[in-house]
Write a protein that holds these residues in place. Structure first.
Motif, PDB file in Angstrom:
ATOM      1  N   ALA A 127       0.929  -1.302   0.488  1.00  0.00           N
ATOM      2  CA  ALA A 127      -0.416  -0.119  -0.399  1.00  0.00           C
ATOM      3  C   ALA A 127       0.832   1.330  -0.070  1.00  0.00           C
ATOM      4  O   ALA A 127       0.260   2.141  -0.620  1.00  0.00           O
ATOM      5  N   TYR A 157       1.227   3.723  -3.164  1.00  0.00           N
ATOM      6  CA  TYR A 157      -0.458   4.376  -3.394  1.00  0.00           C
ATOM      7  C   TYR A 157       0.139   6.013  -2.297  1.00  0.00           C
ATOM      8  O   TYR A 157       0.725   6.132  -1.809  1.00  0.00           O
ATOM      9  N   TYR A 208      -1.603   6.907   0.047  1.00  0.00           N
ATOM     10  CA  TYR A 208      -2.104   6.896   1.086  1.00  0.00           C
ATOM     11  C   TYR A 208      -1.633   8.018   2.415  1.00  0.00           C
ATOM     12  O   TYR A 208      -2.486   8.207   3.247  1.00  0.00           O
ATOM     13  N   HIS A 209      -0.240   8.310   2.278  1.00  0.00           N
ATOM     14  CA  HIS A 209       0.161   8.705   3.508  1.00  0.00           C
ATOM     15  C   HIS A 209      -0.227  10.268   3.810  1.00  0.00           C
ATOM     16  O   HIS A 209      -0.314  10.358   3.555  1.00  0.00           O
ATOM     17  N   GLN A 210       0.003  10.120   5.493  1.00  0.00           N
ATOM     18  CA  GLN A 210      -0.885  11.372   6.290  1.00  0.00           C
ATOM     19  C   GLN A 210       0.472  12.392   7.191  1.00  0.00           C
ATOM     20  O   GLN A 210       0.664  12.669   7.327  1.00  0.00           O
ATOM     21  N   LEU A 254       2.836   3.341   5.570  1.00  0.00           N
ATOM     22  CA  LEU A 254       1.987   2.983   6.394  1.00  0.00           C
ATOM     23  C   LEU A 254       1.536   2.628   7.738  1.00  0.00           C
ATOM     24  O   LEU A 254       0.948   2.812   8.748  1.00  0.00           O
ATOM     25  N   HIS A 314      -2.846  -4.471   5.643  1.00  0.00           N
ATOM     26  CA  HIS A 314      -4.038  -3.216   4.850  1.00  0.00           C
ATOM     27  C   HIS A 314      -4.475  -4.487   4.544  1.00  0.00           C
ATOM     28  O   HIS A 314      -5.797  -4.545   4.258  1.00  0.00           O
TER      29      HIS A 314
END
Length: 338
Positions: free
Chosen positions: A7, A10, A12-14, A19, A86
């Motif tokens: 994952a 993609y 998606y990281h914050q 991740l 995930h």
């Protein structure tokens, strides 16, 4: 060296970490999915399926439980991350997001769990995002989470003790939450998933042991998919009952408790007040965590009838849990002199 997951390919990281890393590296940090379903009449069987992951433990977990033919049933499955935190699968169960916020498939192999499932959730309301809730005492965080809830129809089958049962247009709710929650030391929280013909009333409410409010949020979500209306204020007059419907004190362990009865009231942002009375019995007990979930038959003040799942749990509360069951329970802050 940090290890990446598929994952991580993609967007998606914050936070500036891979991740599997989270903002608060607490043993109580988890992200979880929760599905509850029951017949529209509020009687009979009630099923719950959960899926969660715990970054500090590097573990995925699924619970399958509920009430079937009058008996409570429970199963738990786990797996280590093993490089994959995930994929929504643990042992015999998996969750498949068929269409985000519209359709989700729940599957549990009946050969490997006392509750087998092949059930699809189909949304009947919009998804509702609650505001972030936090409970701290000094530098210690007991609860810091975000939460989504949504009502839906459930259809499919479930299996128990070699028998397969049909689920046809059952009502229920799904939740998705992420963050820190130290269940053992939270004073009291109440989660209500009230299903009515024209929509859902969902409420998430926390109190200190003395009854002072910590947090309240929720929504009335119409079944026609129109915009949800926020809950601004919430009151409850609920009490434990025994098998004969008589009021009973929870004591320390709730040995004499069979369910809940009483009234709740939610004031909405559009000026309406929803008053709901109901009665029901356990479909899950939480043991040392206190309380559990009750499958309720409900009726509104204007005569609408429905079904609900009520969760009342916690370590200490003057009404629901008069005997503390944990050390270090956060106390309400002292009132400041004027």
């Amino acid at each position: 060296m940090s290890r990446l997951t598929p994952a991580d390919e993609y967007f998606y990281h914050q936070i500036p970490e891979p991740l599997p890393a989270v903002l608060a590296p607490s043993e109580h940090w988890r992200e979880s999915l929760f599905f509850v379903l029951h017949p529209r009449a509020g009687d009979g069987d009630a099923l719950v399926l959960t899926l969660a992951h715990y970054p500090v433990r590097q573990e995925m977990e699924s619970l399958q439980f509920g009430r079937i033919a009058g008996q409570t049933v429970f199963a738990r499955h786990t797996r280590p991350y093993a490089g994959d935190p995930h994929t929504m699968a643990v042992g015999p169960m998996r969750v498949e997001i068929l269409e985000p916020y519209r359709r989700v498939r729940l599957f549990v192999d009946p050969a490997a769990s006392p509750i087998g499932m092949d059930i699809t959730f189909t949304a009947r309301t919009q998804e509702c995002v609650l505001r972030r809730g936090t409970l701290k005492a000094g530098a210690e965080t007991f609860w810091d989470q975000s939460h989504m809830l949504q009502s839906g129809w459930y259809n499919g089958t479930y299996t128990h003790e070699g028998k397969t049962f049909e689920v046809r247009d059952w009502w229920g709710q799904r939740d998705h939450s992420w963050g820190v929650r130290d269940h053992h030391r939270c004073p009291m929280w109440m989660w209500l998933a009230i299903q009515l013909p024209d929509g859902m009333l969902g409420v998430w409410h926390w109190e200190y042991a003395d009854g002072r409010h910590i947090y309240t949020d929720g929504y009335w979500a119409p079944a026609d998919m129109s915009d949800p209306v926020q809950v601004l204020n919430f009151e409850h007059d609920l009490y434990w009952i025994d098998g004969g419907g008589r009021r009973v004190d929870y004591g320390k362990d709730g040995e004499d408790v069979a369910g809940l009865e009483g009234v709740v009231s939610a004031s909405l942002a559009d000026g309406r007040v929803l008053r709901v009375e109901g009665t029901g019995r356990w479909h899950a007990r939480y043991g040392q965590l206190g309380g559990g979930q009750v499958n309720m038959r409900v009726r509104t003040g204007d005569g609408r009838e429905g079904a609900a799942a009520y969760e009342v749990t916690g370590a200490h509360h003057h009404t629901f849990f008069p005997v503390p069951r944990a050390e270090g329970i956060p106390l309400a802050p002292l009132a400041r002199p004027e």
